[in-house]
Design an enzyme around this catalytic site. Structure first.
Site, mmCIF file in Angstrom:
data_model
loop_
_atom_site.group_PDB
_atom_site.id
_atom_site.type_symbol
_atom_site.label_atom_id
_atom_site.label_comp_id
_atom_site.label_asym_id
_atom_site.label_seq_id
_atom_site.Cartn_x
_atom_site.Cartn_y
_atom_site.Cartn_z
ATOM 1 N N TYR A 143 38.429 39.996 30.912
ATOM 2 C CA TYR A 143 39.149 39.261 29.872
ATOM 3 C C TYR A 143 38.273 38.084 29.467
ATOM 4 O O TYR A 143 37.782 37.352 30.326
ATOM 5 C CB TYR A 143 40.494 38.772 30.429
ATOM 6 C CG TYR A 143 41.276 37.871 29.499
ATOM 7 C CD1 TYR A 143 41.915 38.390 28.376
ATOM 8 C CD2 TYR A 143 41.387 36.507 29.745
ATOM 9 C CE1 TYR A 143 42.647 37.568 27.529
ATOM 10 C CE2 TYR A 143 42.117 35.682 28.909
ATOM 11 C CZ TYR A 143 42.751 36.217 27.804
ATOM 12 O OH TYR A 143 43.474 35.403 26.965
ATOM 13 N N ASP A 238 30.168 35.777 31.162
ATOM 14 C CA ASP A 238 31.360 34.945 31.016
ATOM 15 C C ASP A 238 31.635 34.321 32.386
ATOM 16 O O ASP A 238 32.212 34.957 33.276
ATOM 17 C CB ASP A 238 32.536 35.807 30.552
ATOM 18 C CG ASP A 238 33.823 34.994 30.429
ATOM 19 O OD1 ASP A 238 33.882 33.877 30.976
ATOM 20 O OD2 ASP A 238 34.780 35.490 29.798
ATOM 21 N N LYS A 266 37.052 25.822 32.158
ATOM 22 C CA LYS A 266 37.794 25.466 33.359
ATOM 23 C C LYS A 266 37.170 24.290 34.137
ATOM 24 O O LYS A 266 37.417 23.141 33.814
ATOM 25 C CB LYS A 266 37.999 26.699 34.233
ATOM 26 C CG LYS A 266 38.768 27.808 33.463
ATOM 27 C CD LYS A 266 39.378 28.836 34.368
ATOM 28 C CE LYS A 266 39.862 30.076 33.628
ATOM 29 N NZ LYS A 266 41.252 30.063 33.225
HETATM 30 N N1 HOZ Z 1 41.856 33.335 32.463
HETATM 31 C C1 HOZ Z 1 43.175 32.876 32.764
HETATM 32 C C2 HOZ Z 1 43.953 33.973 33.400
HETATM 33 N N2 HOZ Z 1 43.200 34.836 34.138
HETATM 34 C C3 HOZ Z 1 43.820 32.348 31.548
HETATM 35 C C4 HOZ Z 1 45.166 31.791 31.768
HETATM 36 C C5 HOZ Z 1 46.052 32.052 30.601
HETATM 37 O O1 HOZ Z 1 45.892 33.056 29.907
HETATM 38 O O2 HOZ Z 1 46.948 31.223 30.407
#
Ligand code: HOZ
Length: 428
Positions: A143, A238, A266
């Site tokens: 993702y 990423d 982050k």
């Molecule tokens: N990458 C985060 C979840 N794996 C993002 C958190 C979100 O989508 O709020």
């Protein structure tokens, strides 16, 4: 129980889609009422009903120092007294850029943005411009934020909710994205050969964190590096989750593979909204105003986010930091595995550094297909039993648990004790 959280969630659902500002917060796949959090200190969060939890969500990754760490608080207070946004350059942006480029040698130039999504979106645009090609290779279950072209077979909330690729994304956008099973370098090679001179970039989480934690197979990233060079394709890591998490130099330092571009987020904002992308100067010089690839942001390099990021990185750089967090994570992962075995529940615990996932699966999880064999109903039972015992895991099987510098041996012991009971509850 959770009286105030329930009232707030009911109010929120009337005003905010699904009652949340990001889908993964809604507890949809684990059931129950999301907890509304009032405060966090060290390894714990406290909800609006006064319940305290040992937290392994860590705001989905940024809080490697734990909640409200003193250096970050001090940096924020001091910056607030000076101002919160200027829309003009500041000294601290240069300091943070120096810290990032010193920590991660593949990043010679870096641009700060406001989120991981912005970072990957901008890196893709840059890669397409630089190579004068359109197509992108990504991996199933990875993702990269909610960027149109990357919402194809995506992990995180998309996997949690079992959604198809999102409506609203132009077919031309996702049609240019080819998604391949994680750890399958053979297929990458075939796709590159079939699409000669058409692929702009391969984007990958060097350690996947958004289908749960999934490690790269031995040699996988090295093959991607070699293949991308041979085909004139940019390799984008990423590292929004893994950057400054797996080591001060990120996953690329631990795994010894240098990408062309890296996306960060982050941790570099210490819990405030931030992102960044960077890489070799020859590529980054295409970014406006030095080059023609436009990308901008009113709040980019926001003084508060940058101050929190600098304070976080300074603390992380101290000797022994990563070794300490990793020891805790190993102790916890081992304790959880033993507890599951004793309860007779098959689990696979994937752990690297301070990241781990307890998959309720009976064979090793090496890609998204395997992750999806997990018993998500059982995960839901486990999650809720842990929550009742004061331990906050991610509200989805397809996410990563994070250990922070603030977690103590007592936290780990209490978590394992809670898990002994929670695995039993999940067995029924
Ligand atoms: N990458 C985060 C979840 N794996 C993002 C958190 C979100 O989508 O709020």
């Amino acid at each position: 129980m959770n009286r105030r959280s329930k009232v707030l969630f009911a109010r929120a659902q009337k005003l905010i889609p699904g009652g949340v500002n990001s889908p993964v917060r809604a507890f949809r796949s684990v059931g129950g009422n999301p907890r509304f959090i009032r405060s966090g200190k060290g390894s714990h969060v406290v909800d609006v009903d006064g319940e305290s939890y040992i937290d392994y969500l860590g705001s989905w990754g940024p809080l490697i120092l734990g909640h409200s760490p003193a250096p970050v608080q001090a940096a924020l207070k001091s910056q607030i007294s000076l101002g919160t946004s200027f829309g003009a350059s500041t000294e601290n942006e240069v300091v943070l850029a120096e810290m990032i480029t010193n920590a991660i040698p593949s990043i010679e130039r870096v641009r700060l943005v406001n989120s991981g999504t912005e970072a990957t979106m901008s890196a893709i645009r840059l890669a397409r411009a630089f190579t004068n090609r359109t197509k992108i290779i990504k991996f199933d279950g990875c993702y990269h934020g909610h960027v149109d072209s990357l919402l194809v077979k995506a992990g995180s909330g998309v996997a949690t909710l079992g959604l198809p690729d999102s409506p609203g994304v132009q077919p031309a956008e996702c049609g240019a994205t080819i998604s391949i099973p994680y750890n399958d370098a053979e297929t990458v090679q075939q796709v590159l050969e079939l699409n000669r001179a058409e692929i702009a970039a391969i984007i990958v989480e060097p350690v996947a964190g958004n289908m749960g934690t999934v490690l790269p197979a031995k040699g996988f990233l090295q093959r991607l590096r070699k293949l991308s060079r041979e085909h004139g394709v940019l390799l984008i890591f990423d590292e929004v989750i893994t950057g400054f998490r797996l080591s001060y130099g990120g996953a690329q330092e631990v795994l010894n593979v240098k990408p062309d571009l890296t996306c960060l987020g982050k941790i570099i904002g210490g819990g405030l909204p931030v992102g960044a992308y960077g890489g070799h100067h020859e590529i980054m010089k295409w970014v406006a105003p030095e080059g023609p690839v436009y990308q901008a942001g009113t709040l980019s390099g926001n003084p508060l986010a940058v101050a929190a990021g600098i304070a976080t990185l300074k603390t992380l750089k101290k000797p022994g930091t990563y070794a300490k967090i990793e020891r805790m994570a190993v102790e916890l992962a081992t304790g959880l595995l033993i507890a599951a075995e004793r309860a007779g529940i098959p689990v696979q615990i994937n752990n690297i550094g301070s990241m781990f996932t307890v998959f309720f699966a009976s064979s090793p999880v090496t890609d998204f297909q395997k992750a999806k064999t997990s018993d998500t109903d059982r995960y839901a039972k486990f999650f809720n039993a842990m929550l009742e015992r004061g331990v906050y895991f991610p509200p989805s099987q397809f996410e990563t648990c994070f250990v922070s510098l603030a977690h103590t041996h007592n936290d780990i012991k209490s978590t394992i004790q809670a898990a002994r009971e929670a695995f039993k509850a999940a067995a029924s």
